[in-house]
Motif scaffolding. Structure first.
Motif, PDB file in Angstrom:
ATOM      1  N   ARG A  63      -3.129 -18.074   1.826  1.00  0.00           N
ATOM      2  CA  ARG A  63      -2.808 -19.192   2.721  1.00  0.00           C
ATOM      3  C   ARG A  63      -3.236 -20.551   2.177  1.00  0.00           C
ATOM      4  O   ARG A  63      -2.770 -21.583   2.668  1.00  0.00           O
ATOM      5  N   ASP A  64      -4.105 -20.597   1.197  1.00  0.00           N
ATOM      6  CA  ASP A  64      -4.531 -21.885   0.645  1.00  0.00           C
ATOM      7  C   ASP A  64      -3.446 -22.544  -0.202  1.00  0.00           C
ATOM      8  O   ASP A  64      -3.474 -23.753  -0.428  1.00  0.00           O
ATOM      9  N   ILE A  65      -2.518 -21.756  -0.659  1.00  0.00           N
ATOM     10  CA  ILE A  65      -1.448 -22.349  -1.479  1.00  0.00           C
ATOM     11  C   ILE A  65      -0.067 -22.194  -0.827  1.00  0.00           C
ATOM     12  O   ILE A  65       0.923 -22.706  -1.324  1.00  0.00           O
ATOM     13  N   VAL A  66      -0.038 -21.475   0.297  1.00  0.00           N
ATOM     14  CA  VAL A  66       1.237 -21.258   0.994  1.00  0.00           C
ATOM     15  C   VAL A  66       1.015 -21.513   2.488  1.00  0.00           C
ATOM     16  O   VAL A  66       0.341 -20.755   3.161  1.00  0.00           O
ATOM     17  N   SER A  67       1.566 -22.596   2.982  1.00  0.00           N
ATOM     18  CA  SER A  67       1.383 -22.958   4.386  1.00  0.00           C
ATOM     19  C   SER A  67       2.132 -21.966   5.272  1.00  0.00           C
ATOM     20  O   SER A  67       3.358 -21.857   5.211  1.00  0.00           O
ATOM     21  N   GLU A  68       1.368 -21.262   6.096  1.00  0.00           N
ATOM     22  CA  GLU A  68       1.922 -20.120   6.825  1.00  0.00           C
ATOM     23  C   GLU A  68       3.217 -20.409   7.572  1.00  0.00           C
ATOM     24  O   GLU A  68       4.204 -19.715   7.421  1.00  0.00           O
ATOM     25  N   ASN A  69       3.199 -21.462   8.380  1.00  0.00           N
ATOM     26  CA  ASN A  69       4.365 -21.715   9.232  1.00  0.00           C
ATOM     27  C   ASN A  69       5.501 -22.434   8.525  1.00  0.00           C
ATOM     28  O   ASN A  69       6.539 -22.705   9.121  1.00  0.00           O
ATOM     29  N   ASP A  70       5.276 -22.765   7.259  1.00  0.00           N
ATOM     30  CA  ASP A  70       6.326 -23.441   6.517  1.00  0.00           C
ATOM     31  C   ASP A  70       7.051 -22.516   5.544  1.00  0.00           C
ATOM     32  O   ASP A  70       7.892 -22.954   4.768  1.00  0.00           O
ATOM     33  N   ARG A  71       6.685 -21.237   5.594  1.00  0.00           N
ATOM     34  CA  ARG A  71       7.424 -20.274   4.784  1.00  0.00           C
ATOM     35  C   ARG A  71       8.816 -20.066   5.381  1.00  0.00           C
ATOM     36  O   ARG A  71       8.973 -19.933   6.577  1.00  0.00           O
ATOM     37  N   LEU A  72       9.830 -20.045   4.559  1.00  0.00           N
ATOM     38  CA  LEU A  72      11.209 -19.867   5.025  1.00  0.00           C
ATOM     39  C   LEU A  72      11.746 -18.529   4.544  1.00  0.00           C
ATOM     40  O   LEU A  72      11.399 -18.061   3.465  1.00  0.00           O
ATOM     41  N   GLY A  73      12.595 -17.933   5.354  1.00  0.00           N
ATOM     42  CA  GLY A  73      13.282 -16.714   4.934  1.00  0.00           C
ATOM     43  C   GLY A  73      12.335 -15.552   4.676  1.00  0.00           C
ATOM     44  O   GLY A  73      12.562 -14.763   3.762  1.00  0.00           O
ATOM     45  N   VAL A  74      11.295 -15.431   5.481  1.00  0.00           N
ATOM     46  CA  VAL A  74      10.357 -14.315   5.336  1.00  0.00           C
ATOM     47  C   VAL A  74      10.972 -13.060   5.958  1.00  0.00           C
ATOM     48  O   VAL A  74      11.576 -13.119   7.031  1.00  0.00           O
ATOM     49  N   SER A  75      10.841 -11.938   5.296  1.00  0.00           N
ATOM     50  CA  SER A  75      11.416 -10.683   5.802  1.00  0.00           C
ATOM     51  C   SER A  75      10.621 -10.156   6.989  1.00  0.00           C
ATOM     52  O   SER A  75       9.576 -10.703   7.367  1.00  0.00           O
ATOM     53  N   ASP A  76      11.122  -9.111   7.509  1.00  0.00           N
ATOM     54  CA  ASP A  76      10.496  -8.335   8.562  1.00  0.00           C
ATOM     55  C   ASP A  76       9.053  -7.954   8.192  1.00  0.00           C
ATOM     56  O   ASP A  76       8.775  -7.498   7.089  1.00  0.00           O
ATOM     57  N   GLU A  77       8.129  -8.164   9.100  1.00  0.00           N
ATOM     58  CA  GLU A  77       6.703  -7.945   8.862  1.00  0.00           C
ATOM     59  C   GLU A  77       6.392  -6.516   8.390  1.00  0.00           C
ATOM     60  O   GLU A  77       5.631  -6.305   7.446  1.00  0.00           O
ATOM     61  N   LYS A  78       7.028  -5.572   9.051  1.00  0.00           N
ATOM     62  CA  LYS A  78       6.781  -4.167   8.753  1.00  0.00           C
ATOM     63  C   LYS A  78       7.147  -3.840   7.313  1.00  0.00           C
ATOM     64  O   LYS A  78       6.424  -3.149   6.599  1.00  0.00           O
ATOM     65  N   TYR A  79       8.293  -4.370   6.916  1.00  0.00           N
ATOM     66  CA  TYR A  79       8.788  -4.159   5.559  1.00  0.00           C
ATOM     67  C   TYR A  79       7.812  -4.734   4.538  1.00  0.00           C
ATOM     68  O   TYR A  79       7.479  -4.108   3.527  1.00  0.00           O
ATOM     69  N   ILE A  80       7.323  -5.934   4.844  1.00  0.00           N
ATOM     70  CA  ILE A  80       6.361  -6.579   3.945  1.00  0.00           C
ATOM     71  C   ILE A  80       5.089  -5.740   3.848  1.00  0.00           C
ATOM     72  O   ILE A  80       4.540  -5.538   2.760  1.00  0.00           O
ATOM     73  N   ASP A  81       4.639  -5.245   4.987  1.00  0.00           N
ATOM     74  CA  ASP A  81       3.390  -4.473   5.006  1.00  0.00           C
ATOM     75  C   ASP A  81       3.520  -3.178   4.213  1.00  0.00           C
ATOM     76  O   ASP A  81       2.588  -2.782   3.486  1.00  0.00           O
ATOM     77  N   GLU A  82       4.656  -2.525   4.331  1.00  0.00           N
ATOM     78  CA  GLU A  82       4.899  -1.300   3.563  1.00  0.00           C
ATOM     79  C   GLU A  82       4.742  -1.553   2.064  1.00  0.00           C
ATOM     80  O   GLU A  82       4.087  -0.803   1.347  1.00  0.00           O
ATOM     81  N   LEU A  83       5.396  -2.635   1.622  1.00  0.00           N
ATOM     82  CA  LEU A  83       5.329  -2.948   0.193  1.00  0.00           C
ATOM     83  C   LEU A  83       3.915  -3.320  -0.220  1.00  0.00           C
ATOM     84  O   LEU A  83       3.442  -2.949  -1.292  1.00  0.00           O
ATOM     85  N   PHE A  84       3.217  -4.045   0.639  1.00  0.00           N
ATOM     86  CA  PHE A  84       1.848  -4.445   0.352  1.00  0.00           C
ATOM     87  C   PHE A  84       0.963  -3.206   0.179  1.00  0.00           C
ATOM     88  O   PHE A  84       0.187  -3.098  -0.772  1.00  0.00           O
ATOM     89  N   ASN A  85       1.122  -2.277   1.114  1.00  0.00           N
ATOM     90  CA  ASN A  85       0.287  -1.072   1.072  1.00  0.00           C
ATOM     91  C   ASN A  85       0.542  -0.259  -0.187  1.00  0.00           C
ATOM     92  O   ASN A  85      -0.383   0.285  -0.798  1.00  0.00           O
ATOM     93  N   GLU A  86       1.790  -0.206  -0.571  1.00  0.00           N
ATOM     94  CA  GLU A  86       2.152   0.548  -1.774  1.00  0.00           C
ATOM     95  C   GLU A  86       1.475  -0.048  -3.015  1.00  0.00           C
ATOM     96  O   GLU A  86       0.876   0.665  -3.818  1.00  0.00           O
ATOM     97  N   VAL A  87       1.586  -1.398  -3.117  1.00  0.00           N
ATOM     98  CA  VAL A  87       0.981  -2.066  -4.282  1.00  0.00           C
ATOM     99  C   VAL A  87      -0.549  -1.946  -4.232  1.00  0.00           C
ATOM    100  O   VAL A  87      -1.210  -1.807  -5.267  1.00  0.00           O
ATOM    101  N   SER A  88      -1.089  -1.970  -3.037  1.00  0.00           N
ATOM    102  CA  SER A  88      -2.549  -1.931  -2.879  1.00  0.00           C
ATOM    103  C   SER A  88      -3.170  -0.716  -3.557  1.00  0.00           C
ATOM    104  O   SER A  88      -4.281  -0.784  -4.105  1.00  0.00           O
ATOM    105  N   LYS A  89      -2.422   0.384  -3.508  1.00  0.00           N
ATOM    106  CA  LYS A  89      -2.952   1.609  -4.134  1.00  0.00           C
ATOM    107  C   LYS A  89      -3.257   1.414  -5.611  1.00  0.00           C
ATOM    108  O   LYS A  89      -4.193   2.014  -6.157  1.00  0.00           O
TER     109      LYS A  89
END
Lengths: 434, 434, 434, 434
Positions: free
Chosen positions: B55-81
């Motif tokens: 969030r220090d380099i990406v202003s949360e509410n100014d992000r455009l065209g963000v995908s579905d939260e669930k989809y993002i979380d799935e990918l995040f979890n996968e990479v986290s491993k």
């Protein structure tokens, strides 16, 4: 009695034809029937009818499709010159035409007949029968091309016959001469003025070239409910080459509205129609059109369906205009309802004709047009009364469609119909109960 | 110094190609570049750069065209491993990707370089060069088909060379790895987060197959201002045979909107564009469509013109929906501005290249595409700084268009561009005044 | 010499104003400038110019936007009464207006000047300056609202001055009075008739209220290429209530065409425009419209772009009509090209003015309108010659836009411009080589 | 006899329910009912019926709305594994599903019954009664949501009962199990294969949740004539920012077609409908859409009216495509006709039920849907035979609409309807003359 009526009707045959030809020669459009109404009023007055004209029979704010005030005044002033002494004409000033003639005798039952009196904005074609006989329209763009001239003559014929059998009639009589039927504009204002409040039976007639003179059809009806309305979309002009973005394009709004109004979903409950009959937009080839005028009508198998179409059209027009930063002005120009002749009354009239009158009963398919007598029929029927429309044959012996410059009729239908109505009134007055 | 830079760049040539191929094999779409960003952060960290992510380099509410939260979380979890120990990855959770690496030395002047890092939703075609070499995308529907994989490798190459000449550099260095450039979605949120507030010079690069490796073009720009947005028109379904009037037809609304959006008046002040790139409506053949989704973009020669198109489109969408009793939901998915490379800086860079670097200067026609580095360039220029975008040749020797499954590059461009940027930074640091 | 010219122009100042006012009082629309052309021809004849009129200067089949034959003949016959003795008028019968006056001296070089002579279909507003001075248009719906009346007077002024300095002029002179400039209809037929085949230099002028009298701007140009065309969509009528399916709805076809013509893709190679300036459809509210008339224009930054728009529009019109079982008739009503004043000639003229003439040189933004002198300029330039258009200030001291009923000019511009053209011709005749 | 039939039907009640649940668990879409058809064929075979399958009962080129060949083959191969020994399955390869079972006895009269067997592309909702009982669909996106599973069980029940009373039956029996009723795709190919050529009486049934189990309605009909068709508009892509003029925009063509197809004039001869149920166009936001797919259906009160709509739609699609330089491919996906149960037969069946069977006769409003048994009914009636459709109550006691994932039935309707049909056949066989 029916024989007496028939004889009387034949006696006035030529006179009625003269009346019809005079009216034909001087056609007047809806809400400007100043000459026509004055002639009718004077005629009935002389026969002893009680005359009502003006705002008393036409509710001012319920008139639909009234023309420009200035135009109406010009026509009024012109007619005024010829009828300086009329007791009635001045009450019509401003477009309050039409006449109601009452023969009130304190009876319980009132039988009304309705005759429409306006002409159409149609140019009479040169080869018409009227040219030959010298009674062609003297007004370039107006013509009695729907037979209302004959209706007037029929009505005045009735007024004479009725008076001649008045002592034998067990009812009050009301003769209604309605303005502005074309475009279904006039009946509503008469209903609203209350002229049908005391009516138990209403009879209407219409000439039809689908039948020959001597043929009649009882019980017309099934008219579409309809609304006639104009829409004016107002935008802003701009030079189409220089600064097109400064314009608010009324034509694009109108084109969008036209397409989408025709796309209003078909309704599962019955027949619906819509038509944008005329569109006129723009001022010059190189200017963004700042003005578009549309003449529209909706129809429905009943008034609920007509309202459905009207509401959908309205929403489309408003949003089409807003889409281009335009505004839209929608104005109701005419309105009629669906209606049906009362079944019992129809059968009664058929029996009367069959037994007493030398006319041939026919059955035709119901027209899918609209007629604003429907507003009056519904009023009478809603109040517990009965109503009927009768088609009377007028085929001139050659193809001749109404609402064209070639329209012509067989004038034999006039006195015959005056007689028919008088006979029917005589018998209807005798029905036991309403 | 330029010779030293060139030698260093050749030394790391193979390593950079390996990095590019690894990134190519594991493409990630905008706002989900978790693996990519983590690799970049760790790399820069190791070289001693100060790392900022999340969030220090990406202003949360100014992000455009963000995908579905669930989809993002799935990918995040996968990479986290795969990156359990990373100090940076967890800060990116929720779609806060991208990396900023700073080499701050208390100098007055800060020179920034920007590299975009996201892949496209394109399926890599089987006959690509990457298949042969074994680094094809392992993600079925994602591919680095616009060269951002090379940009990342170039950026990491720069980070190494810069560090090697750090003592001779009279400026602070800021390396910006931007997420979600495709669809012009990411730059705005970085600008809003303030990461360019201290930047005096901004350099951007883009590979181009219009030039061969070894050819460069300075001073790209003239990008269209653009807005990417989605509209969802929501109506009501109904059986199309049984009760069509009960539906609110979202497809008729959408068709009306499509036609009218393309009819928005051309603007006298400059170029405008609009496109409804995708439309999807309806659920079944015999159901009134209750839902229509449109993917739209507007463009303009400048942002005023883009706004003109956007506002007109919005008005059309709203009214098209209302016309059918539907509602519409409009969502901005991306936004960029027009911008131009600073003229003086362009001439300075051309001079540096001409005198010191073994690359051929070319001039091409300006593209009419959009690039959201424009948002960053304008920010820097508005603050009094200067910005430049440089096109670097990457033609692989056969026809290979970006944004297709066949896209390929000549990997020689990678280390050459790392060297070029390092040389330019070295010289720009010496300019007398901003 | 320039001083001599200036003095002569002032001597004829009042006479020219009288001529302008007489023409203003008797405006004539394109292809019916019978009175205007006869007056011009007689005037030039008297001064010794060689006169050509009729089919020799207007190629019959290349005339665009010619009115109804009967209407033209009526106007011709009316004017004929006043000019019984004219040697020229009869050659104009059928709409072959315009005049070419030559002063041939066997020189190698021919310098032509072009003046347009037609009026606009605009009603003059009552509060105009012309009312006060008594020279308002006597024709209700026609007005010189674009200054062509002044152009004629300027041209006749030039004819006098030129004659007075004829011995000092080292060139042939050709004065072209062109009909039907409004709607860009007349120039093409004159070019096709070959009247520019021997012309080396062409000069045109246009009054402009963007400048004051005494101010001029050299080198106008950049006019849009444009095509003016009418489309008539012909369907079949039907009763909208009774049998709507029997109609072929020309208005639905027209609405479809209007929307889609505005949706023609913007072109990447330059500016394009389209406008449906007027649409008129239908005969009555309750009849399916069987006829729709559209007045359309396309424009392009060059003629290739205008053709692109025209071809796309044509395809849309044809398919919109066929979609409803209608046919469409498309008729070209006017056509012009883009063109630019010759650069060297512009600079030369500016130098002449700067050094010798008491007028102020100005620079304005280029208009985005169209002018069919473009067709003549291109012809001369294609043959190796040079052409220029000069804007001459005519601001009357209050806001007064052309193509409106309020248009007015400062008549001081008339003799000044006659002088200016004469001076320029004198100097151009001395240029070493074409 | 009716008592005997009733008892037999109750005896097989549970077995039929098991059959229905097995079919429900394994739904198959139209033209891929390989498992379903094989089970039916084996069942009838075992009871001694003469079995016909494959191209002999399904005319190859008259099949409508057949899926992709590869997809069909995959499903066929999968089912083949489970029915290695079937004598019938291999004849169905390529999508020739359905079964006809004949009990021919050389009688003059043949009575046929028709049962449709395909499932819908609908996902079964989790909270359905089938979940509880463990017979939910095992195919994710397929479900018997229209009761055809029950129809199959009813048909197999009939086959057993009929066989048990065969000696008392004075007629031949034909059991028709029709594929692909959804989308009205299958009946036409069966009619064309001639399977109804020898049929004198045709009986059809459909479960309806508008009635309770135990209630029936005789003489359904008045189905809309309908055509289901797909249109694919094919254009050319182009970059929407760079060179929009190079594209051929299939979406603009589709939007034009959608609006204009909904604008097809209402027809004076009866009800018409049109719906574009689905539209899908384009590939990416910044690309001119080169492909648009539309799923369309027309309906009419009779097949003439349906043809009127279809022809108008076709003309609109073709011209909309051409307007943008696109082409269009139109493919008929389903077709049915209007039809009515034979009046005498309906009255006869009502009498039979009233006198002999413990079911309640009801009257409902006619549905405005379409059913392709209409094609079979018309064939039989055109040949001089009679046909009837009977609605059988299946309301499960809670709101449960067909064509939704929640659809459920009261399984009591199954054996009751098997008995009903058997009783009717027994009595119809005794009618004096056809």
């Amino acid at each position: 009695m029916h024989e007496q009526i028939r004889e009387y009707s034949e006696k006035i045959r030529n006179k009625l034809i003269e009346i019809r030809r005079d009216i034909h020669k001087h056609p007047e459009a809806g809400w400007t029937e100043f000459r026509t109404s004055t002639i009718i009023a004077e005629y009935l007055d002389e026969l002893g009818y009680e005359i009502t004209v003006g705002r008393d029979i036409v509710s001012e704010n319920d008139r639909l499709g009234v023309s420009d005030e200035k135009y109406i005044d010009e026509l009024f002033n012109e007619v005024s010159k010829d009828f300086v002494d009329s007791r009635y004409l001045h009450k019509m000033e401003g477009g309050f035409t039409g006449v109601v003639g009452d023969m009130r005798k304190g009876k319980d039952r009132t039988i009304a007949m309705r005759f429409d009196i306006d002409a159409l904005k149609i140019k009479e074609s040169g080869d018409n029968i009227s040219t030959e006989k010298g009674f062609s329209s003297v007004k370039g763009n107006l013509m009695h091309a729907c037979g209302h001239d004959a209706h007037i003559a029929i009505g005045l014929g009735v007024s004479e016959i009725i008076r001649s059998i008045n002592d034998d009639l067990d009812c009050n009589i009301k003769l209604i001469f309605q303005p502005a039927e074309e475009g279904v504009r006039g009946a509503y204002a008469m209903v609203k003025a209350g002229i049908l409040d005391d009516v138990d039976y209403l009879l209407g007639i219409h000439v039809t070239n689908d039948l020959k003179a001597g043929e009649v059809e009882c019980g017309l009806g099934g008219y579409f409910a309809t609304t006639k309305f104009d829409a004016e979309i107002i935008g802003n002009p701009a030079h189409s080459g220089g600064t097109p973005e400064l314009g608010n394009n009324s034509l694009l709004a109108a084109a969008t509205a036209v397409l989408n109004m025709h796309s209003i979903p078909r309704h599962s409950k019955g027949i619906t129609r819509i038509n944008v009959g005329m569109l006129s937009a723009g001022t010059d080839r190189n200017v963004i059109p700042d003005n578009a005028k549309l003449n529209i009508e909706t129809r429905g198998e009943n008034s609920e369906l007509d309202e459905y179409m009207l509401n959908a059209a309205r929403r489309i027009l408003i949003n089409s205009a807003e889409m281009y930063g335009c505004t839209v002005d929608i104005k109701i120009m005419g309105k009629s309802d669906t209606s049906y002749s009362s079944k019992n009354l129809t059968e009664y009239c058929e029996k009367v004709i069959d037994e007493n009158i030398d006319l041939k009963l026919c059955r035709n398919i119901p027209s899918l047009g609209s007629e604003d007598i429907a507003m009056m029929m519904n009023k009478v029927q809603d109040d517990g009364g009965k109503a009927i429309v009768i088609g009377v044959g007028s085929n001139p012996g050659f193809k001749s469609r109404p609402h064209t410059g070639e329209f012509a009729i067989d004038e034999e239908c006039i006195h015959k119909t005056s007689g028919l109505l008088s006979s029917l009134v005589y018998e209807i007055a005798k029905i036991d109960s309403v």
